[in-house]
Motif scaffolding. Sequence first.
Motif, PDB file in Angstrom:
ATOM      1  N   MET A 295       6.888  11.460 -13.582  1.00  0.00           N
ATOM      2  CA  MET A 295       6.003  10.597 -12.805  1.00  0.00           C
ATOM      3  C   MET A 295       5.925   9.201 -13.417  1.00  0.00           C
ATOM      4  SD  MET A 295       4.474  11.727 -10.021  1.00  0.00           S
ATOM      5  CE  MET A 295       4.018  13.235  -9.172  1.00  0.00           C
ATOM      6  N   PHE A 296       5.817   9.126 -14.738  1.00  0.00           N
ATOM      7  CA  PHE A 296       5.769   7.822 -15.383  1.00  0.00           C
ATOM      8  C   PHE A 296       7.056   7.049 -15.141  1.00  0.00           C
ATOM      9  CE2 PHE A 296       1.896   9.119 -17.137  1.00  0.00           C
ATOM     10  CZ  PHE A 296       1.325   8.100 -17.899  1.00  0.00           C
ATOM     11  N   ALA A 297       8.182   7.750 -15.129  1.00  0.00           N
ATOM     12  CA  ALA A 297       9.458   7.093 -14.856  1.00  0.00           C
ATOM     13  C   ALA A 297       9.487   6.549 -13.435  1.00  0.00           C
ATOM     14  CB  ALA A 297      10.614   8.068 -15.076  1.00  0.00           C
ATOM     15  N   SER A 298       8.947   7.294 -12.483  1.00  0.00           N
ATOM     16  CA  SER A 298       8.930   6.826 -11.098  1.00  0.00           C
ATOM     17  C   SER A 298       7.994   5.640 -10.923  1.00  0.00           C
ATOM     18  CB  SER A 298       8.539   7.964 -10.156  1.00  0.00           C
ATOM     19  OG  SER A 298       7.181   8.326 -10.309  1.00  0.00           O
ATOM     20  N   VAL A 299       6.879   5.633 -11.680  1.00  0.00           N
ATOM     21  CA  VAL A 299       5.972   4.476 -11.636  1.00  0.00           C
ATOM     22  C   VAL A 299       6.698   3.223 -12.131  1.00  0.00           C
ATOM     23  CG1 VAL A 299       3.899   3.449 -12.643  1.00  0.00           C
ATOM     24  CG2 VAL A 299       3.846   5.822 -11.832  1.00  0.00           C
ATOM     25  N   LYS A 300       7.393   3.345 -13.252  1.00  0.00           N
ATOM     26  CA  LYS A 300       8.104   2.198 -13.824  1.00  0.00           C
ATOM     27  C   LYS A 300       9.253   1.725 -12.940  1.00  0.00           C
ATOM     28  CE  LYS A 300       7.031   3.468 -18.622  1.00  0.00           C
ATOM     29  NZ  LYS A 300       7.598   3.919 -19.928  1.00  0.00           N
ATOM     30  N   ALA A 301       9.793   2.651 -12.150  1.00  0.00           N
ATOM     31  CA  ALA A 301      10.912   2.302 -11.268  1.00  0.00           C
ATOM     32  C   ALA A 301      10.440   1.800  -9.904  1.00  0.00           C
ATOM     33  CB  ALA A 301      11.814   3.512 -11.081  1.00  0.00           C
ATOM     34  N   ASN A 302       9.118   1.684  -9.705  1.00  0.00           N
ATOM     35  CA  ASN A 302       8.559   1.214  -8.431  1.00  0.00           C
ATOM     36  C   ASN A 302       8.987   2.098  -7.265  1.00  0.00           C
ATOM     37  OD1 ASN A 302       7.447  -1.176  -9.738  1.00  0.00           O
ATOM     38  ND2 ASN A 302       9.552  -1.956  -9.748  1.00  0.00           N
ATOM     39  N   THR A 303       9.081   3.398  -7.527  1.00  0.00           N
ATOM     40  CA  THR A 303       9.526   4.345  -6.506  1.00  0.00           C
ATOM     41  C   THR A 303       8.462   4.515  -5.426  1.00  0.00           C
ATOM     42  OG1 THR A 303      10.798   5.544  -8.166  1.00  0.00           O
ATOM     43  CG2 THR A 303      10.285   6.720  -6.122  1.00  0.00           C
ATOM     44  N   THR A 304       8.901   4.618  -4.177  1.00  0.00           N
ATOM     45  CA  THR A 304       8.009   4.978  -3.073  1.00  0.00           C
ATOM     46  C   THR A 304       8.464   6.307  -2.483  1.00  0.00           C
ATOM     47  OG1 THR A 304       9.305   3.731  -1.453  1.00  0.00           O
ATOM     48  CG2 THR A 304       7.483   2.573  -2.524  1.00  0.00           C
ATOM     49  N   GLN A 305       7.504   7.101  -2.025  1.00  0.00           N
ATOM     50  CA  GLN A 305       7.816   8.420  -1.486  1.00  0.00           C
ATOM     51  C   GLN A 305       6.679   8.882  -0.592  1.00  0.00           C
ATOM     52  OE1 GLN A 305       8.107  11.102  -4.930  1.00  0.00           O
ATOM     53  NE2 GLN A 305       6.912   9.605  -6.067  1.00  0.00           N
TER      54      GLN A 305
ATOM     55  N   GLN B  58      -7.354  22.057  12.077  1.00  0.00           N
ATOM     56  CA  GLN B  58      -6.656  21.494  10.935  1.00  0.00           C
ATOM     57  C   GLN B  58      -6.533  19.977  11.073  1.00  0.00           C
ATOM     58  OE1 GLN B  58      -3.030  23.960  11.293  1.00  0.00           O
ATOM     59  NE2 GLN B  58      -3.548  24.780   9.280  1.00  0.00           N
ATOM     60  N   VAL B  59      -6.624  19.302   9.938  1.00  0.00           N
ATOM     61  CA  VAL B  59      -6.409  17.861   9.869  1.00  0.00           C
ATOM     62  C   VAL B  59      -5.355  17.592   8.799  1.00  0.00           C
ATOM     63  CG1 VAL B  59      -7.420  15.602   9.422  1.00  0.00           C
ATOM     64  CG2 VAL B  59      -8.767  17.350  10.607  1.00  0.00           C
ATOM     65  N   MET B  60      -4.322  16.864   9.178  1.00  0.00           N
ATOM     66  CA  MET B  60      -3.242  16.499   8.263  1.00  0.00           C
ATOM     67  C   MET B  60      -3.298  15.000   8.007  1.00  0.00           C
ATOM     68  SD  MET B  60       0.855  16.771   8.991  1.00  0.00           S
ATOM     69  CE  MET B  60       0.820  18.555   9.086  1.00  0.00           C
ATOM     70  N   VAL B  61      -3.042  14.606   6.763  1.00  0.00           N
ATOM     71  CA  VAL B  61      -2.922  13.203   6.396  1.00  0.00           C
ATOM     72  C   VAL B  61      -1.548  13.008   5.773  1.00  0.00           C
ATOM     73  CG1 VAL B  61      -3.845  11.309   5.007  1.00  0.00           C
ATOM     74  CG2 VAL B  61      -5.410  12.973   6.037  1.00  0.00           C
ATOM     75  N   PHE B  62      -0.823  11.993   6.245  1.00  0.00           N
ATOM     76  CA  PHE B  62       0.526  11.733   5.725  1.00  0.00           C
ATOM     77  C   PHE B  62       0.752  10.231   5.622  1.00  0.00           C
ATOM     78  CE2 PHE B  62       5.014  10.689   6.678  1.00  0.00           C
ATOM     79  CZ  PHE B  62       5.594  11.219   5.537  1.00  0.00           C
ATOM     80  N   ALA B  63       1.357   9.813   4.514  1.00  0.00           N
ATOM     81  CA  ALA B  63       1.785   8.432   4.315  1.00  0.00           C
ATOM     82  C   ALA B  63       3.240   8.460   3.856  1.00  0.00           C
ATOM     83  CB  ALA B  63       0.908   7.733   3.286  1.00  0.00           C
ATOM     84  N   PRO B  64       4.151   7.738   4.521  1.00  0.00           N
ATOM     85  CA  PRO B  64       5.579   7.897   4.250  1.00  0.00           C
ATOM     86  C   PRO B  64       6.118   7.083   3.085  1.00  0.00           C
ATOM     87  CG  PRO B  64       5.279   6.373   6.053  1.00  0.00           C
ATOM     88  CD  PRO B  64       3.916   6.861   5.669  1.00  0.00           C
ATOM     89  N   ASN B  65       5.370   6.071   2.679  1.00  0.00           N
ATOM     90  CA  ASN B  65       5.944   5.078   1.763  1.00  0.00           C
ATOM     91  C   ASN B  65       4.917   4.731   0.690  1.00  0.00           C
ATOM     92  OD1 ASN B  65       8.495   3.733   1.590  1.00  0.00           O
ATOM     93  ND2 ASN B  65       7.461   1.794   1.978  1.00  0.00           N
ATOM     94  N   VAL B  66       4.636   5.689  -0.195  1.00  0.00           N
ATOM     95  CA  VAL B  66       3.537   5.548  -1.154  1.00  0.00           C
ATOM     96  C   VAL B  66       4.093   5.215  -2.537  1.00  0.00           C
ATOM     97  CG1 VAL B  66       1.560   6.681  -2.225  1.00  0.00           C
ATOM     98  CG2 VAL B  66       2.182   7.217   0.148  1.00  0.00           C
ATOM     99  N   GLN B  67       3.486   4.204  -3.138  1.00  0.00           N
ATOM    100  CA  GLN B  67       3.816   3.832  -4.513  1.00  0.00           C
ATOM    101  C   GLN B  67       2.681   4.288  -5.416  1.00  0.00           C
ATOM    102  OE1 GLN B  67       4.008  -0.381  -5.275  1.00  0.00           O
ATOM    103  NE2 GLN B  67       5.059  -0.136  -7.231  1.00  0.00           N
ATOM    104  N   LEU B  68       2.998   5.080  -6.446  1.00  0.00           N
ATOM    105  CA  LEU B  68       2.017   5.486  -7.448  1.00  0.00           C
ATOM    106  C   LEU B  68       1.996   4.433  -8.557  1.00  0.00           C
ATOM    107  CD1 LEU B  68       2.651   8.181  -5.898  1.00  0.00           C
ATOM    108  CD2 LEU B  68       2.162   9.368  -8.045  1.00  0.00           C
ATOM    109  N   ILE B  69       0.800   3.922  -8.865  1.00  0.00           N
ATOM    110  CA  ILE B  69       0.660   2.875  -9.869  1.00  0.00           C
ATOM    111  C   ILE B  69      -0.523   3.196 -10.777  1.00  0.00           C
ATOM    112  CG2 ILE B  69       1.680   1.084  -8.393  1.00  0.00           C
ATOM    113  CD1 ILE B  69      -1.153   0.065  -7.844  1.00  0.00           C
ATOM    114  N   ASN B  70      -0.639   2.432 -11.852  1.00  0.00           N
ATOM    115  CA  ASN B  70      -1.785   2.508 -12.763  1.00  0.00           C
ATOM    116  C   ASN B  70      -2.088   3.935 -13.223  1.00  0.00           C
ATOM    117  OD1 ASN B  70      -2.103  -0.280 -12.367  1.00  0.00           O
ATOM    118  ND2 ASN B  70      -3.529   0.023 -10.676  1.00  0.00           N
ATOM    119  N   PRO B  71      -1.132   4.636 -13.837  1.00  0.00           N
ATOM    120  CA  PRO B  71      -1.419   5.985 -14.328  1.00  0.00           C
ATOM    121  C   PRO B  71      -2.501   5.957 -15.406  1.00  0.00           C
ATOM    122  CG  PRO B  71       0.680   5.189 -15.188  1.00  0.00           C
ATOM    123  CD  PRO B  71       0.241   4.196 -14.158  1.00  0.00           C
ATOM    124  N   SER B  72      -3.331   6.984 -15.406  1.00  0.00           N
ATOM    125  CA  SER B  72      -4.411   7.056 -16.386  1.00  0.00           C
ATOM    126  C   SER B  72      -4.620   8.506 -16.799  1.00  0.00           C
ATOM    127  CB  SER B  72      -5.714   6.492 -15.815  1.00  0.00           C
ATOM    128  OG  SER B  72      -6.108   7.212 -14.657  1.00  0.00           O
TER     129      SER B  72
END
Length: 318
Positions: free
Chosen positions: A251-261, A274-288
Amino acid sequence: MSRYSRNALILAKVETTAGVDAAPTGAANAVLVANLTINPLKANNVSRDLVRPFFGGSEQLVGTATVEVSFDVELAASGTAGTAPAWGPLLLGCAFAEATSAGSRVDYTPVTTGLKTLTLYYYDDGVLHKVLGAMGDVEIKAGIGERPLLGFKFEGIDGGVSAATATGTYTPWKKPLVVTDPNTGDILIGCTYSAGALSGGTSYPSRGFNAKMGNSVVYTPLLGGDSIDITNRDVTGSIQLDLTPAQEVAMFASVKANTTQGVGFTHGITAGSQVMVFAPNVQLINPSKQDVSGRRLIGFDLRMTPSAGNDDVRIVCL
């Protein structure tokens, strides 16, 4: 005679013409809310600043003004697949479009053009505040061990204040399930969406999901007609994940690589609820590093950007 804050009622109806009272009724347009607040006159007061031969302030003149209304509603589907939920009109006032697939699902997706406005009636124990041409922002709140909510904040033109009462019919509003492992399950990261189904990706235990649409709601005062507009959107959120050491390193590697998924989850266990939530192009940032009762979890902020356009996030009732 005492008045009570819980003797309140919200009505909401999509306007045919922006800023023209859509005349919502308690029988057809009542909103079942929690955490209700109102700023009944968000005014730009203009000071006279008079020069006089003695100390003392000058009175202020009420200038341009709007009304702000905030509340939460429970995130639950209609109970029937392909039937829009009671909160659907509220999403339309937050720059979403509604698409119904009969007997199957209802999809809510962001839009940039053809935006809708709402008329809101706020009854406060004998006093009616009318809010016209309202538009707003919405936040998805789906934390573990809590009821899932949609948090709304609307701003609109002051349509007047009068002494009035009304009652609401809440039959279309359904009881939600609490966000738990049996009711919700894992977050999927790297998944895709098609026709009401998530596929692929890796499932991760989590503390739930939060996302805010980040709509820029702007009031423009004009001689000849005030208006409320949504001029931009910047969807953000947050998650806390339970990761193995290898997963954290990846995950840290994907954050540094600016990966979206793609990121998605489904809440609810029976069709129609049922309720579904979906986002196609998400960038994970600021790991803590997060300490939850002695357990090590890893937190991330989320940036949900468009992929093809107007697809930053999707809410689906199944």
